[in-house]
Design a protein around this motif. Sequence first.
Motif, PDB file in Angstrom:
ATOM      1  N   LEU A  38       0.824  -1.208   0.000  1.00 42.96           N
ATOM      2  CA  LEU A  38       0.000   0.000   0.000  1.00 42.96           C
ATOM      3  C   LEU A  38       0.863   1.265   0.000  1.00 42.96           C
ATOM      4  O   LEU A  38       1.801   1.386   0.776  1.00 42.96           O
ATOM      5  CB  LEU A  38      -0.916  -0.004   1.222  1.00 42.96           C
ATOM      6  CG  LEU A  38      -1.955   1.088   1.289  1.00 42.96           C
ATOM      7  CD1 LEU A  38      -2.960   0.939   0.156  1.00 42.96           C
ATOM      8  CD2 LEU A  38      -2.673   1.040   2.620  1.00 42.96           C
ATOM      9  N   HIS A  39       0.539   2.204  -0.893  1.00 44.77           N
ATOM     10  CA  HIS A  39       1.243   3.483  -0.987  1.00 44.77           C
ATOM     11  C   HIS A  39       0.263   4.599  -0.638  1.00 44.77           C
ATOM     12  O   HIS A  39      -0.641   4.897  -1.424  1.00 44.77           O
ATOM     13  CB  HIS A  39       1.797   3.693  -2.397  1.00 44.77           C
ATOM     14  CG  HIS A  39       2.746   2.632  -2.819  1.00 44.77           C
ATOM     15  ND1 HIS A  39       4.039   2.579  -2.360  1.00 44.77           N
ATOM     16  CD2 HIS A  39       2.594   1.571  -3.649  1.00 44.77           C
ATOM     17  CE1 HIS A  39       4.652   1.527  -2.890  1.00 44.77           C
ATOM     18  NE2 HIS A  39       3.793   0.908  -3.671  1.00 44.77           N
ATOM     19  N   PRO A  40       0.437   5.239   0.531  1.00 46.08           N
ATOM     20  CA  PRO A  40      -0.506   6.278   0.966  1.00 46.08           C
ATOM     21  C   PRO A  40      -0.684   7.420  -0.033  1.00 46.08           C
ATOM     22  O   PRO A  40      -1.794   7.934  -0.192  1.00 46.08           O
ATOM     23  CB  PRO A  40       0.109   6.789   2.276  1.00 46.08           C
ATOM     24  CG  PRO A  40       0.928   5.636   2.769  1.00 46.08           C
ATOM     25  CD  PRO A  40       1.461   4.967   1.533  1.00 46.08           C
ATOM     26  N   GLU A  41       0.374   7.826  -0.738  1.00 44.16           N
ATOM     27  CA  GLU A  41       0.240   8.926  -1.692  1.00 44.16           C
ATOM     28  C   GLU A  41      -0.659   8.525  -2.862  1.00 44.16           C
ATOM     29  O   GLU A  41      -1.399   9.355  -3.396  1.00 44.16           O
ATOM     30  CB  GLU A  41       1.614   9.410  -2.189  1.00 44.16           C
ATOM     31  CG  GLU A  41       2.436   8.382  -2.918  1.00 44.16           C
ATOM     32  CD  GLU A  41       3.210   7.396  -2.026  1.00 44.16           C
ATOM     33  OE1 GLU A  41       3.795   6.465  -2.592  1.00 44.16           O
ATOM     34  OE2 GLU A  41       3.213   7.536  -0.800  1.00 44.16           O
ATOM     35  N   THR A  42      -0.624   7.253  -3.257  1.00 38.77           N
ATOM     36  CA  THR A  42      -1.501   6.769  -4.322  1.00 38.77           C
ATOM     37  C   THR A  42      -2.952   6.765  -3.851  1.00 38.77           C
ATOM     38  O   THR A  42      -3.856   7.134  -4.605  1.00 38.77           O
ATOM     39  CB  THR A  42      -1.080   5.353  -4.768  1.00 38.77           C
ATOM     40  OG1 THR A  42       0.290   5.392  -5.176  1.00 38.77           O
ATOM     41  CG2 THR A  42      -1.935   4.845  -5.908  1.00 38.77           C
ATOM     42  N   VAL A  43      -3.179   6.358  -2.607  1.00 38.96           N
ATOM     43  CA  VAL A  43      -4.528   6.357  -2.038  1.00 38.96           C
ATOM     44  C   VAL A  43      -5.099   7.770  -2.032  1.00 38.96           C
ATOM     45  O   VAL A  43      -6.235   8.003  -2.441  1.00 38.96           O
ATOM     46  CB  VAL A  43      -4.524   5.761  -0.606  1.00 38.96           C
ATOM     47  CG1 VAL A  43      -5.886   5.953   0.064  1.00 38.96           C
ATOM     48  CG2 VAL A  43      -4.132   4.296  -0.633  1.00 38.96           C
ATOM     49  N   LEU A  75      -5.937   8.878  -5.595  1.00 41.70           N
ATOM     50  CA  LEU A  75      -7.134   8.180  -6.070  1.00 41.70           C
ATOM     51  C   LEU A  75      -8.399   8.735  -5.412  1.00 41.70           C
ATOM     52  O   LEU A  75      -9.425   8.879  -6.070  1.00 41.70           O
ATOM     53  CB  LEU A  75      -7.027   6.684  -5.788  1.00 41.70           C
ATOM     54  CG  LEU A  75      -6.397   5.845  -6.875  1.00 41.70           C
ATOM     55  CD1 LEU A  75      -6.146   4.429  -6.373  1.00 41.70           C
ATOM     56  CD2 LEU A  75      -7.269   5.807  -8.099  1.00 41.70           C
ATOM     57  N   ALA A  76      -8.314   9.022  -4.123  1.00 38.32           N
ATOM     58  CA  ALA A  76      -9.473   9.568  -3.414  1.00 38.32           C
ATOM     59  C   ALA A  76      -9.896  10.896  -4.051  1.00 38.32           C
ATOM     60  O   ALA A  76     -11.089  11.130  -4.273  1.00 38.32           O
ATOM     61  CB  ALA A  76      -9.159   9.756  -1.936  1.00 38.32           C
ATOM     62  N   GLU A  77      -8.937  11.740  -4.382  1.00 37.87           N
ATOM     63  CA  GLU A  77      -9.249  13.014  -5.028  1.00 37.87           C
ATOM     64  C   GLU A  77      -9.902  12.784  -6.395  1.00 37.87           C
ATOM     65  O   GLU A  77     -10.860  13.463  -6.751  1.00 37.87           O
ATOM     66  CB  GLU A  77      -7.982  13.852  -5.179  1.00 37.87           C
ATOM     67  CG  GLU A  77      -7.451  14.359  -3.862  1.00 37.87           C
ATOM     68  CD  GLU A  77      -6.095  15.041  -3.981  1.00 37.87           C
ATOM     69  OE1 GLU A  77      -5.604  15.229  -5.117  1.00 37.87           O
ATOM     70  OE2 GLU A  77      -5.527  15.373  -2.928  1.00 37.87           O
ATOM     71  N   ASN A 101     -14.446  12.396 -10.267  1.00 38.91           N
ATOM     72  CA  ASN A 101     -14.909  11.609 -11.418  1.00 38.91           C
ATOM     73  C   ASN A 101     -15.666  10.333 -11.077  1.00 38.91           C
ATOM     74  O   ASN A 101     -16.142   9.651 -11.977  1.00 38.91           O
ATOM     75  CB  ASN A 101     -13.713  11.234 -12.302  1.00 38.91           C
ATOM     76  CG  ASN A 101     -12.934  12.443 -12.732  1.00 38.91           C
ATOM     77  OD1 ASN A 101     -13.493  13.369 -13.295  1.00 38.91           O
ATOM     78  ND2 ASN A 101     -11.644  12.465 -12.432  1.00 38.91           N
ATOM     79  N   GLY A 102     -15.738   9.969  -9.808  1.00 37.28           N
ATOM     80  CA  GLY A 102     -16.364   8.706  -9.425  1.00 37.28           C
ATOM     81  C   GLY A 102     -15.394   7.552  -9.580  1.00 37.28           C
ATOM     82  O   GLY A 102     -14.315   7.687 -10.158  1.00 37.28           O
ATOM     83  N   GLN A 120      -6.548  -2.750  -4.238  1.00 43.22           N
ATOM     84  CA  GLN A 120      -6.333  -2.322  -2.863  1.00 43.22           C
ATOM     85  C   GLN A 120      -6.317  -0.804  -2.709  1.00 43.22           C
ATOM     86  O   GLN A 120      -6.918  -0.268  -1.776  1.00 43.22           O
ATOM     87  CB  GLN A 120      -5.024  -2.886  -2.319  1.00 43.22           C
ATOM     88  CG  GLN A 120      -4.760  -2.463  -0.898  1.00 43.22           C
ATOM     89  CD  GLN A 120      -3.475  -3.013  -0.332  1.00 43.22           C
ATOM     90  OE1 GLN A 120      -2.703  -3.647  -1.026  1.00 43.22           O
ATOM     91  NE2 GLN A 120      -3.245  -2.770   0.927  1.00 43.22           N
ATOM     92  N   HIS A 121      -5.685  -0.093  -3.616  1.00 42.80           N
ATOM     93  CA  HIS A 121      -5.627   1.363  -3.497  1.00 42.80           C
ATOM     94  C   HIS A 121      -7.009   1.995  -3.670  1.00 42.80           C
ATOM     95  O   HIS A 121      -7.354   2.947  -2.969  1.00 42.80           O
ATOM     96  CB  HIS A 121      -4.611   1.939  -4.486  1.00 42.80           C
ATOM     97  CG  HIS A 121      -3.206   1.654  -4.081  1.00 42.80           C
ATOM     98  ND1 HIS A 121      -2.524   0.549  -4.540  1.00 42.80           N
ATOM     99  CD2 HIS A 121      -2.382   2.303  -3.236  1.00 42.80           C
ATOM    100  CE1 HIS A 121      -1.316   0.545  -4.001  1.00 42.80           C
ATOM    101  NE2 HIS A 121      -1.197   1.596  -3.195  1.00 42.80           N
ATOM    102  N   ARG A 122      -7.811   1.445  -4.590  1.00 42.12           N
ATOM    103  CA  ARG A 122      -9.175   1.954  -4.759  1.00 42.12           C
ATOM    104  C   ARG A 122      -9.994   1.696  -3.508  1.00 42.12           C
ATOM    105  O   ARG A 122     -10.758   2.552  -3.049  1.00 42.12           O
ATOM    106  CB  ARG A 122      -9.832   1.303  -5.982  1.00 42.12           C
ATOM    107  CG  ARG A 122      -9.287   1.854  -7.296  1.00 42.12           C
ATOM    108  CD  ARG A 122      -9.755   1.041  -8.469  1.00 42.12           C
ATOM    109  NE  ARG A 122      -8.836  -0.098  -8.581  1.00 42.12           N
ATOM    110  CZ  ARG A 122      -9.069  -1.198  -9.256  1.00 42.12           C
ATOM    111  NH1 ARG A 122     -10.207  -1.362  -9.891  1.00 42.12           N
ATOM    112  NH2 ARG A 122      -8.184  -2.152  -9.310  1.00 42.12           N
ATOM    113  N   LEU A 123      -9.848   0.498  -2.923  1.00 40.29           N
ATOM    114  CA  LEU A 123     -10.559   0.152  -1.697  1.00 40.29           C
ATOM    115  C   LEU A 123     -10.170   1.104  -0.563  1.00 40.29           C
ATOM    116  O   LEU A 123     -11.038   1.645   0.137  1.00 40.29           O
ATOM    117  CB  LEU A 123     -10.261  -1.297  -1.298  1.00 40.29           C
ATOM    118  CG  LEU A 123     -10.845  -1.775   0.022  1.00 40.29           C
ATOM    119  CD1 LEU A 123     -12.370  -1.759  -0.016  1.00 40.29           C
ATOM    120  CD2 LEU A 123     -10.327  -3.169   0.362  1.00 40.29           C
TER     121      LEU A 123
END
Length: 82
Positions: free
Chosen positions: A22-27, A30-32, A37-38, A58-61
């Motif tokens: 898991l990479h927090p910066e990617t999470v 993605l959240a933004e 955009n959904g 995992q990052h999307r979750l």
Amino acid sequence: MLRIQKVRIADIYVPTARRKLLHPETVRALAEDIVENGLKTPIQVREDGKRFVLVEGQHRLEAMKWLGEEAIDAYLVHARRH
């Protein structure tokens, strides 16, 4: 063809080996993107008794968890255990 279904995030188990990737910066990024955009691509899970096991996404979750969502779109796949 796979069908998209809503799955409760609380019912999804993430295998320990995946958690290390898991990479927090990617999470955060993605959240933004999800806010703007959904969720474009559903995650993939497999059934394991009363829960689901994460196969892909995992990052999307984690981004959806970070946003406070209770459910996520998922493809139910038939995958074997590694």
